[in-house]
Design a protein around this motif. Structure first.
Motif, PDB file in Angstrom:
ATOM      1  N   GLU A 296      -7.583-112.428  45.786  1.00 26.11           N
ATOM      2  CA  GLU A 296      -8.898-112.929  45.383  1.00 26.11           C
ATOM      3  C   GLU A 296      -9.939-111.845  45.160  1.00 26.11           C
ATOM      4  O   GLU A 296     -11.144-112.145  45.059  1.00 26.11           O
ATOM      5  CB  GLU A 296      -9.406-113.930  46.419  1.00 26.11           C
ATOM      6  CG  GLU A 296      -9.505-113.398  47.839  1.00 26.11           C
ATOM      7  CD  GLU A 296      -8.228-113.587  48.650  1.00 26.11           C
ATOM      8  OE1 GLU A 296      -8.312-113.627  49.884  1.00 26.11           O
ATOM      9  OE2 GLU A 296      -7.134-113.686  48.050  1.00 26.11           O
ATOM     10  N   VAL A 299     -13.223-112.169  42.571  1.00 28.95           N
ATOM     11  CA  VAL A 299     -14.510-112.833  42.797  1.00 28.95           C
ATOM     12  C   VAL A 299     -15.534-111.868  43.374  1.00 28.95           C
ATOM     13  O   VAL A 299     -16.727-111.936  43.069  1.00 28.95           O
ATOM     14  CB  VAL A 299     -14.386-114.097  43.688  1.00 28.95           C
ATOM     15  CG1 VAL A 299     -13.622-115.190  42.971  1.00 28.95           C
ATOM     16  CG2 VAL A 299     -13.776-113.787  45.039  1.00 28.95           C
ATOM     17  N   GLU A 336     -12.585-118.574  42.056  1.00 27.61           N
ATOM     18  CA  GLU A 336     -11.254-118.269  41.515  1.00 27.61           C
ATOM     19  C   GLU A 336     -10.295-119.416  41.800  1.00 27.61           C
ATOM     20  O   GLU A 336     -10.248-119.935  42.916  1.00 27.61           O
ATOM     21  CB  GLU A 336     -10.709-116.986  42.135  1.00 27.61           C
ATOM     22  CG  GLU A 336      -9.274-116.666  41.718  1.00 27.61           C
ATOM     23  CD  GLU A 336      -8.752-115.393  42.361  1.00 27.61           C
ATOM     24  OE1 GLU A 336      -9.186-114.305  41.941  1.00 27.61           O
ATOM     25  OE2 GLU A 336      -7.921-115.485  43.289  1.00 27.61           O
ATOM     26  N   CYS A 337      -9.530-119.813  40.790  1.00 28.39           N
ATOM     27  CA  CYS A 337      -8.449-120.789  40.935  1.00 28.39           C
ATOM     28  C   CYS A 337      -7.126-120.101  40.631  1.00 28.39           C
ATOM     29  O   CYS A 337      -6.975-119.470  39.581  1.00 28.39           O
ATOM     30  CB  CYS A 337      -8.643-121.973  39.988  1.00 28.39           C
ATOM     31  SG  CYS A 337     -10.038-123.053  40.404  1.00 28.39           S
ATOM     32  N   ARG A 338      -6.177-120.229  41.536  1.00 31.20           N
ATOM     33  CA  ARG A 338      -4.849-119.642  41.337  1.00 31.20           C
ATOM     34  C   ARG A 338      -3.980-120.634  40.560  1.00 31.20           C
ATOM     35  O   ARG A 338      -3.686-121.724  41.050  1.00 31.20           O
ATOM     36  CB  ARG A 338      -4.190-119.325  42.673  1.00 31.20           C
ATOM     37  CG  ARG A 338      -4.997-118.410  43.577  1.00 31.20           C
ATOM     38  CD  ARG A 338      -4.221-118.127  44.842  1.00 31.20           C
ATOM     39  NE  ARG A 338      -4.969-117.300  45.784  1.00 31.20           N
ATOM     40  CZ  ARG A 338      -4.442-116.720  46.859  1.00 31.20           C
ATOM     41  NH1 ARG A 338      -3.153-116.915  47.137  1.00 31.20           N
ATOM     42  NH2 ARG A 338      -5.188-115.976  47.669  1.00 31.20           N
ATOM     43  N   GLU A 369      -6.969-113.276  34.897  1.00 24.19           N
ATOM     44  CA  GLU A 369      -5.986-112.281  35.325  1.00 24.19           C
ATOM     45  C   GLU A 369      -4.632-112.956  35.207  1.00 24.19           C
ATOM     46  O   GLU A 369      -4.367-113.948  35.876  1.00 24.19           O
ATOM     47  CB  GLU A 369      -6.245-111.842  36.762  1.00 24.19           C
ATOM     48  CG  GLU A 369      -7.562-111.133  36.991  1.00 24.19           C
ATOM     49  CD  GLU A 369      -7.612-109.750  36.359  1.00 24.19           C
ATOM     50  OE1 GLU A 369      -6.539-109.195  36.038  1.00 24.19           O
ATOM     51  OE2 GLU A 369      -8.723-109.224  36.188  1.00 24.19           O
ATOM     52  N   LYS A 388      -4.785-116.214  37.266  1.00 27.38           N
ATOM     53  CA  LYS A 388      -5.966-116.584  38.041  1.00 27.38           C
ATOM     54  C   LYS A 388      -7.108-116.776  37.051  1.00 27.38           C
ATOM     55  O   LYS A 388      -7.317-115.949  36.171  1.00 27.38           O
ATOM     56  CB  LYS A 388      -6.327-115.492  39.055  1.00 27.38           C
ATOM     57  CG  LYS A 388      -5.213-115.204  40.048  1.00 27.38           C
ATOM     58  CD  LYS A 388      -5.566-114.114  41.040  1.00 27.38           C
ATOM     59  CE  LYS A 388      -5.896-112.805  40.390  1.00 27.38           C
ATOM     60  NZ  LYS A 388      -5.842-111.660  41.327  1.00 27.38           N
ATOM     61  N   ILE A 390     -11.107-116.989  36.851  1.00 26.74           N
ATOM     62  CA  ILE A 390     -12.311-116.666  37.603  1.00 26.74           C
ATOM     63  C   ILE A 390     -13.525-117.041  36.770  1.00 26.74           C
ATOM     64  O   ILE A 390     -13.607-116.704  35.582  1.00 26.74           O
ATOM     65  CB  ILE A 390     -12.372-115.165  37.971  1.00 26.74           C
ATOM     66  CG1 ILE A 390     -11.095-114.738  38.719  1.00 26.74           C
ATOM     67  CG2 ILE A 390     -13.606-114.855  38.822  1.00 26.74           C
ATOM     68  CD1 ILE A 390     -10.045-114.096  37.873  1.00 26.74           C
TER      69      ILE A 390
END
Length: 497
Positions: A296, A299, A336-338, A369, A388, A390
């Motif tokens: 992470e 962020v 951030e979302c994975r 990313e 990811k 963001i």
């Protein structure tokens, strides 16, 4: 000066490090397994070399082979990314002895903080608050029962060598202790080669707050503020934010200074993260230290404008920190979302296949990313994270709005993804008002999933089922977009209410 870096990793983090190398005019050297021959990081690196067969222990975890290759290709340094060998002190020792620069902390610091009980002892000695519990492994069930009774239920059994939620069990009564102890020790042995566990008081409904720190080899330390990581599934983070809306300036000052105090206690240098649990009374307790770059980290970069990966490389070169604490400020808010290749409705089982469409989202405040592109393979052998997303905004509300838009535009076909899952989270009142804690998904989302009988299985059985499901499942003919539209479960309907 570092001129050639071998990246001992894969996927999106390898691609991220390649970008930093390019900006610093450093040659990037990728490694890949036979399963990753079509991967994005292989195509984007300046050089790429096959390291072994698909299983990680024969490729990305092969210490000797990686160092042998690094010498052969005349790499000045090795960047481990996160996962794999990034926190393996034995690997770091081998790198140090080889004369190659390790872009990360010393093996001594990693060894010191890698053992959970040793780390707790060290923190206690340095006046860093720890969760009440033991600082030594529990030798047997009867001893554990006695200590648990003294501490008071509920308690947590946690693997001494643990991480990623492995070897952890909540225990609410003495009647549950023996079974939980056996399961935790068995899982810990399987995951880490060490069956030892210790006891912590279970803090009910806590927040998970972590502090990003940086330190150079000249004794300079600073923090890059905190991240909110309380949206988790089975102790693994799902959504991260910076800064946390839970803490005020007074708590921020205390928790960040405590994080630096913890880093100094183990003579740490390079990038690292100190993780804390925050209880309902805003008391915080040391949880663990991650002696590496975090998933992470973007962020934090978004709210500070600071490139952590490039700074890691400069620290490894022996340079002093390029900024001072007083020069750092928080600008806006980032989330951030994975994005995982997983079937949420099938107990989050991995989804394998080949990427047939990859349409990126963009726009103000959006950063991606990624470790995939069209024709990339998504194998069963590794973590199923694809990318990811963001989102940055001038405030949290704008960041959330931008994330919602970005997720609605981001298209990945060929595998099933968890993008609809994030849309659900971002629409929930508890998330929007910040009242969520680490049990949010377990309490609010899991009951909505079909086939709920799976929830009652021991975790090790769930993993077996998930792996077998992915191995036996033929690649779905319908892409993720059409699949998402066809499903009519209750939680999906919530997205459109």
């Amino acid at each position: 000066m570092i001129k050639r870096i071998l990246i001992a990793n894969r996927g999106e983090i390898a691609h991220r490090i390649i970008k930093a190398c390019r900006e610093l005019n450093i040659t990037s050297i990728a490694i890949y397994s036979e399963a990753d021959k079509n991967s994005l990081h292989v195509r984007r690196a300046d050089e790429a070399y096959l390291i072994g067969p698909p299983p990680a222990n024969e490729s990305y975890l092969n210490k000797e082979k990686i160092i042998e290759l690094a010498k052969k290709v005349k790499a000045d340094a090795i960047h481990p990314g996160y996962g794999f060998l990034s926190e393996n002190y034995e690997f770091i020792e081998l790198v140090e002895k080889s004369g190659i620069i390790f872009i990360g902390p010393s093996s001594a610091s990693v060894k010191l903080m890698g053992g959970k009980t040793e780390a707790r002892t060290l923190m206690k000695q340095n006046n860093v608050p720890i969760v009440p519990g033991t600082t030594e492994p529990i030798s047997n069930i009867e001893e554990g029962k006695k200590i648990a009774k003294e501490i008071g239920y509920p308690i947590m059994l946690k693997a001494v060598s643990g991480g990623g939620g492995k070897g952890m069990r909540k225990v609410f009564s003495q009647q549950e202790f023996e079974n939980a102890f056996n399961l935790a020790t068995s899982e810990s042995k399987k995951a880490f080669g060490n069956s030892e566990v210790y006891i912590e008081k279970y803090i009910e409904n806590p927040k998970h707050i972590e502090v990003q720190i940086l330190a150079d080899k000249h004794g300079n330390y600073l923090h890059l503020f905190e991240r909110e990581c309380s949206v988790q599934r089975r102790h693994q983070k799902v959504i991260e934010e910076a800064p946390s809306i839970t803490i005020n300036e007074n708590i921020r000052k205390k928790i960040t200074q405590t994080a630096i105090q913890a880093a100094k206690a183990c003579n740490y240098y390079n990038a690292g993260t100190i993780e804390f649990l925050l209880d309902k009374n805003k008391n915080f307790y040391f949880l663990e230290m991650n002696t590496r770059l975090q998933v992470e980290h973007p962020v934090t970069e978004m709210i500070t404008g600071f490139d952590i990966v490039k700074e890691q490389i400069k620290i490894a070169e022996g340079k002093e920190l390029s900024i001072k604490q007083e020069d750092l400020n928080i600008f806006g808010h980032a989330i951030e979302c994975r994005i995982y290749a997983e079937d949420v409705e099938n107990n989050f089982s991995p989804s394998t296949g080949k990427i047939t469409l990859h349409r990126l989202t963009s726009g103000p405040g959006i950063r991606i990313e990624r470790g995939i592109d069209v024709s990339s393979d998504v194998p069963i052998y590794y973590d199923p994270m694809l990318a990811k997303v963001i989102a940055w905004g001038s405030n949290r509300e704008e960041a959330i709005a931008r994330m919602k838009r970005a997720l609605s535009e981001y298209q990945i076909c060929g595998v099933i993804t968890n993008i609809p899952f994030y849309k659900w989270i971002l629409s929930q009142e508890e998330f929007l008002d910040g009242s969520f804690d680490i049990n949010f998904i377990e309490n609010k989302f899991i009951p909505l999933i079909p086939n709920k009988w799976k929830e009652n299985l021991p975790e090790e059985y769930e993993e077996v089922i998930a792996s077998l499901s992915a191995l036996l499942k033929e690649e779905k003919k319908n892409n993720s977009a059409s699949y998402n539209k066809s499903k009519k479960s209750s939680w999906r309907n919530l997205l459109y209410e």
